[in-house]
Each structure stands twice: as C-alpha cells, then as structure tokens.
Design a protein around this motif. Structure first.
Motif, mmCIF file in Angstrom:
data_model
loop_
_atom_site.group_PDB
_atom_site.id
_atom_site.type_symbol
_atom_site.label_atom_id
_atom_site.label_comp_id
_atom_site.label_asym_id
_atom_site.label_seq_id
_atom_site.Cartn_x
_atom_site.Cartn_y
_atom_site.Cartn_z
ATOM 1 N N ALA A 105 0.831 -1.204 0.000
ATOM 2 C CA ALA A 105 0.000 0.000 0.000
ATOM 3 C C ALA A 105 0.868 1.258 0.000
ATOM 4 O O ALA A 105 0.557 2.246 -0.682
ATOM 5 C CB ALA A 105 -0.932 -0.006 1.218
ATOM 6 N N GLU A 108 2.309 1.859 -3.476
ATOM 7 C CA GLU A 108 1.318 2.474 -4.361
ATOM 8 C C GLU A 108 1.137 3.953 -4.026
ATOM 9 O O GLU A 108 1.003 4.802 -4.925
ATOM 10 C CB GLU A 108 -0.012 1.746 -4.231
ATOM 11 C CG GLU A 108 0.004 0.317 -4.745
ATOM 12 C CD GLU A 108 -1.329 -0.375 -4.573
ATOM 13 O OE1 GLU A 108 -2.272 0.278 -4.077
ATOM 14 O OE2 GLU A 108 -1.439 -1.573 -4.930
ATOM 15 N N ALA A 109 1.133 4.263 -2.724
ATOM 16 C CA ALA A 109 0.967 5.657 -2.305
ATOM 17 C C ALA A 109 2.170 6.495 -2.748
ATOM 18 O O ALA A 109 2.009 7.642 -3.195
ATOM 19 C CB ALA A 109 0.806 5.726 -0.785
ATOM 20 N N ALA A 112 1.868 7.326 -6.365
ATOM 21 C CA ALA A 112 0.856 8.363 -6.585
ATOM 22 C C ALA A 112 1.379 9.741 -6.180
ATOM 23 O O ALA A 112 1.133 10.741 -6.870
ATOM 24 C CB ALA A 112 -0.411 8.026 -5.801
ATOM 25 N N THR A 132 -2.271 9.280 1.959
ATOM 26 C CA THR A 132 -2.886 8.511 0.873
ATOM 27 C C THR A 132 -3.327 7.140 1.364
ATOM 28 O O THR A 132 -4.429 6.672 1.053
ATOM 29 C CB THR A 132 -1.904 8.350 -0.298
ATOM 30 O OG1 THR A 132 -1.525 9.639 -0.781
ATOM 31 C CG2 THR A 132 -2.532 7.546 -1.425
ATOM 32 N N VAL A 133 -2.468 6.484 2.161
ATOM 33 C CA VAL A 133 -2.811 5.173 2.704
ATOM 34 C C VAL A 133 -4.006 5.287 3.644
ATOM 35 O O VAL A 133 -4.926 4.448 3.623
ATOM 36 C CB VAL A 133 -1.612 4.558 3.449
ATOM 37 C CG1 VAL A 133 -2.032 3.308 4.219
ATOM 38 C CG2 VAL A 133 -0.499 4.218 2.469
ATOM 39 N N ASP A 135 -6.371 7.546 3.603
ATOM 40 C CA ASP A 135 -7.588 7.843 2.833
ATOM 41 C C ASP A 135 -8.150 6.587 2.170
ATOM 42 O O ASP A 135 -9.364 6.434 2.021
ATOM 43 C CB ASP A 135 -7.294 8.896 1.767
ATOM 44 C CG ASP A 135 -7.026 10.269 2.373
ATOM 45 O OD1 ASP A 135 -7.400 10.475 3.547
ATOM 46 O OD2 ASP A 135 -6.406 11.113 1.684
ATOM 47 N N ARG A 136 -7.269 5.700 1.780
ATOM 48 C CA ARG A 136 -7.704 4.476 1.094
ATOM 49 C C ARG A 136 -8.128 3.390 2.072
ATOM 50 O O ARG A 136 -8.698 2.377 1.678
ATOM 51 C CB ARG A 136 -6.580 3.942 0.199
ATOM 52 C CG ARG A 136 -6.244 4.870 -0.959
ATOM 53 C CD ARG A 136 -5.096 4.318 -1.780
ATOM 54 N NE ARG A 136 -4.790 5.180 -2.920
ATOM 55 C CZ ARG A 136 -3.796 4.969 -3.767
ATOM 56 N NH1 ARG A 136 -3.007 3.909 -3.609
ATOM 57 N NH2 ARG A 136 -3.579 5.798 -4.782
ATOM 58 N N GLY A 137 -7.840 3.566 3.333
ATOM 59 C CA GLY A 137 -8.193 2.563 4.336
ATOM 60 C C GLY A 137 -7.091 1.544 4.505
ATOM 61 O O GLY A 137 -6.217 1.383 3.645
ATOM 62 N N PRO A 139 -5.034 -1.661 4.364
ATOM 63 C CA PRO A 139 -5.024 -2.762 3.385
ATOM 64 C C PRO A 139 -5.328 -4.098 4.047
ATOM 65 O O PRO A 139 -4.917 -4.349 5.178
ATOM 66 C CB PRO A 139 -3.598 -2.729 2.836
ATOM 67 C CG PRO A 139 -2.786 -2.156 3.960
ATOM 68 C CD PRO A 139 -3.681 -1.143 4.621
#
Length: 207
Positions: A105, A108-109, A112, A132-133, A135-137, A139
C-alpha cells in the motif's frame, strides 16, 4: 365403627392408571433430555473436530506451520508446547502478511505522490504517502497468498528437549526464515524473540 369396605369420601385410588400416566410423563421427559444431550454432544463434537488454528490460516498453511514446529523445532505433536509453537508461528505468519500488505500500500501511495511532483527526500512526500494510505483505508492482508518454505522437512529434527540453548536459538531462527522472514530486516529478530518467549513461557507456567 369404621369398616374397611366403607368409603372415606375421597376419590378412589387410581392404581395402575396413575402409574401408567406417570410412566408416560417420565418417558416424555427422558426423551426430551436425551434429545438435548445428543444435540449438545453434536455441537461439542463439531466444535472440537477441526485442528487447532488460532490465526485461521488456510489448511495448507496450518499444516506447514505444524511441520515447522515438528521438523525444525523438534517439538512432537500432541503436547502443549506444540500448540504454543503453532500459535506463535501462526501469529508471526499473519503479521508478516499484514506487513507485506502495508508495504504494498505504501509503494502504491509513493507512486501516486511522486506523480504529483513531490520528490524523494522531501518531508511532504512522507506526509503524502501516509495520508494517501489513510484515505484508502487499511489494506487487507492476503494471508492465503503467504508461502512458507517446508522443502526437505520430511524428517523431524532431534528432540527440542535435548537441544542446547544455542541449538534452540538456531532452530528458532530457521523457523522464522521458513515463514519468509528475511534475516536482514527487523521483523526477523522480532519473530525469533517472540517464539523464544512463547516457548519459554509454555514450559514455565506459574503454578
């Protein structure tokens, strides 16, 4: 004078009819109790049918963890120390899956955030990654995808109880390596220390 054949005024004793009714009642109660006991026994049987799996690993993974405890640590199955070994290594395996999911995660952040023009070394990049992590919740760890190395473990190791302190530590390190922990990372030392503490506590239970 009272005669034996005279009525006392009360209802005549029912004799066999009363006994027969009582027997039917007893039979009904006994049948109900039997059904209840059978149901409870069935539930208990179902609950105890499965193997000890405190971290809900996939069947193949659980079998591999059990094999590591037996063939790497030298702990025979069927004793409390074996259950504690399985519980600890299962927990460490789950933690490794969670760590890998978190790492993926963050990767990926980072990608981005770099796409937004931030550069490596900029404190804003780290803040962006964590935000970012978040906000995405959190993993979800893919525990089913975890792979353990059990190659060449067909023969159990020598008895854990006859091993020296140094040999036990070497086996603990190998057990964590078999789970997939890399010795150069901090998680490896944590896995080894956790296993050592769990096995020590299992053998020194407060009476």
């Amino acid at each position: 004078m009272f005669q034996p054949s005279q009525s006392t005024g009360g209802p005549p004793p029912q004799g066999r009819a009363w006994i027969g009714g009582s027997s039917r009642t007893i039979r009904r109660v006994a049948a109900s109790l039997l059904i209840g006991v059978t149901s409870i026994a069935g539930v208990a049987g179902c609950a105890s049918a499965g193997p000890y799996n405190p971290s809900d690993l996939a069947p193949r993974q659980l079998s591999q963890v059990q094999q590591i405890c037996r063939s790497v640590m030298g702990i025979p199955a069927g004793i409390g120390l074996s259950s504690d070994c399985v519980a600890n290594l299962s927990s460490s395996a789950l933690a490794l899956s969670q760590g890998r999911a978190q790492g993926a995660a963050l990767d990926e952040a980072r990608h981005a955030c770099l796409g937004k023009g931030l550069t490596a070394g900029d404190p804003k990049l780290a803040v962006c990654e964590l935000s970012t992590v978040a906000d995405r919740g959190a993993p979800a760890p893919d525990a089913a995808a975890a792979r353990f190395d059990t190659a060449g473990l067909a023969t159990p190791a020598g008895s854990y109880f006859n091993a020296s302190f140094g040999e036990v530590r070497r086996r603990e390190q190998m057990a964590c390596a078999r789970l997939g922990y890399d010795p150069i990372n901090g998680g490896f030392a944590k896995c080894v220390a956790s296993l050592d503490s769990a096995l020590f506590a299992s053998q020194h239970v407060m009476q």
